[in-house]
Design a protein around this motif. Sequence first.
Motif, PDB file in Angstrom:
ATOM      1  N   LEU A 131     -53.949  36.887-108.365  1.00  0.00           N
ATOM      2  CA  LEU A 131     -53.009  37.587-109.236  1.00  0.00           C
ATOM      3  C   LEU A 131     -53.361  39.064-109.338  1.00  0.00           C
ATOM      4  CD1 LEU A 131     -52.649  34.962-112.103  1.00  0.00           C
ATOM      5  CD2 LEU A 131     -50.942  35.524-110.361  1.00  0.00           C
ATOM      6  N   LYS A 132     -54.641  39.354-109.467  1.00  0.00           N
ATOM      7  CA  LYS A 132     -55.089  40.750-109.557  1.00  0.00           C
ATOM      8  C   LYS A 132     -54.702  41.526-108.296  1.00  0.00           C
ATOM      9  CE  LYS A 132     -59.049  43.670-110.393  1.00  0.00           C
ATOM     10  NZ  LYS A 132     -60.473  43.778-110.646  1.00  0.00           N
ATOM     11  N   LYS A 133     -54.869  40.900-107.126  1.00  0.00           N
ATOM     12  CA  LYS A 133     -54.493  41.547-105.866  1.00  0.00           C
ATOM     13  C   LYS A 133     -53.001  41.854-105.813  1.00  0.00           C
ATOM     14  CE  LYS A 133     -58.061  39.465-102.980  1.00  0.00           C
ATOM     15  NZ  LYS A 133     -58.344  38.519-101.897  1.00  0.00           N
ATOM     16  N   ARG A 134     -52.223  41.057-106.532  1.00  0.00           N
ATOM     17  CA  ARG A 134     -50.770  41.240-106.553  1.00  0.00           C
ATOM     18  C   ARG A 134     -50.307  42.029-107.779  1.00  0.00           C
ATOM     19  NH1 ARG A 134     -48.282  35.712-103.966  1.00  0.00           N
ATOM     20  NH2 ARG A 134     -49.668  35.691-102.172  1.00  0.00           N
TER      21      ARG A 134
ATOM     22  N   THR B 113     -59.324  27.443-107.424  1.00  0.00           N
ATOM     23  CA  THR B 113     -59.924  27.407-108.748  1.00  0.00           C
ATOM     24  C   THR B 113     -59.190  28.425-109.616  1.00  0.00           C
ATOM     25  OG1 THR B 113     -61.533  29.162-108.319  1.00  0.00           O
ATOM     26  CG2 THR B 113     -62.208  26.892-107.759  1.00  0.00           C
ATOM     27  N   ARG B 114     -59.371  28.333-110.932  1.00  0.00           N
ATOM     28  CA  ARG B 114     -58.742  29.328-111.809  1.00  0.00           C
ATOM     29  C   ARG B 114     -59.241  30.721-111.477  1.00  0.00           C
ATOM     30  NH1 ARG B 114     -59.553  27.009-117.680  1.00  0.00           N
ATOM     31  NH2 ARG B 114     -61.468  26.410-116.683  1.00  0.00           N
ATOM     32  N   TYR B 115     -60.527  30.845-111.173  1.00  0.00           N
ATOM     33  CA  TYR B 115     -61.101  32.142-110.836  1.00  0.00           C
ATOM     34  C   TYR B 115     -60.453  32.702-109.563  1.00  0.00           C
ATOM     35  CZ  TYR B 115     -64.480  35.723-109.561  1.00  0.00           C
ATOM     36  OH  TYR B 115     -65.074  36.910-109.198  1.00  0.00           O
TER      37      TYR B 115
ATOM     38  N   ALA C  12     -46.612  28.902-106.975  1.00  0.00           N
ATOM     39  CA  ALA C  12     -47.533  28.920-108.117  1.00  0.00           C
ATOM     40  C   ALA C  12     -47.548  30.286-108.791  1.00  0.00           C
ATOM     41  CB  ALA C  12     -48.944  28.536-107.663  1.00  0.00           C
ATOM     42  N   VAL C  13     -47.573  31.342-107.993  1.00  0.00           N
ATOM     43  CA  VAL C  13     -47.566  32.704-108.546  1.00  0.00           C
ATOM     44  C   VAL C  13     -46.274  32.946-109.329  1.00  0.00           C
ATOM     45  CG1 VAL C  13     -47.480  35.164-107.959  1.00  0.00           C
ATOM     46  CG2 VAL C  13     -49.133  33.669-106.823  1.00  0.00           C
ATOM     47  N   GLY C  14     -45.156  32.568-108.751  1.00  0.00           N
ATOM     48  CA  GLY C  14     -43.874  32.770-109.419  1.00  0.00           C
ATOM     49  C   GLY C  14     -43.759  31.981-110.710  1.00  0.00           C
TER      50      GLY C  14
END
Length: 94
Positions: free
Chosen positions: A67-70, A59-61, A38-40
């Motif tokens: 994503l922020k952590k990455r 959830t989107r949140y 999903a991230v990719g």
Amino acid sequence: MQETTVVELSLPADIVAAIRSREGAGVSDEERIKVPLAVGLYAERAVSLAKAARLAGMTRYEFALLLKKRDLPAYEYTHQDYQEDLGFIASEKE
């Protein structure tokens, strides 16, 4: 309900071992693969934030926090967006 398709995937044993080492006990291989997938897909702009979050089972949140952590942006804020915001602010002051 969302229609699904089963995809069989062959991976080298060392990659599977690396994936399995990153998650806790009781997590299926499918669940372990869905989050990085999903991230990719989101990072490549192949799917929306909502679709990536759904694939990851979040959830989107929650997905935006991941994503922020990455160090990946959850939302794209372009120069054009900035200019439009400045124009809106200026029009509100008048």
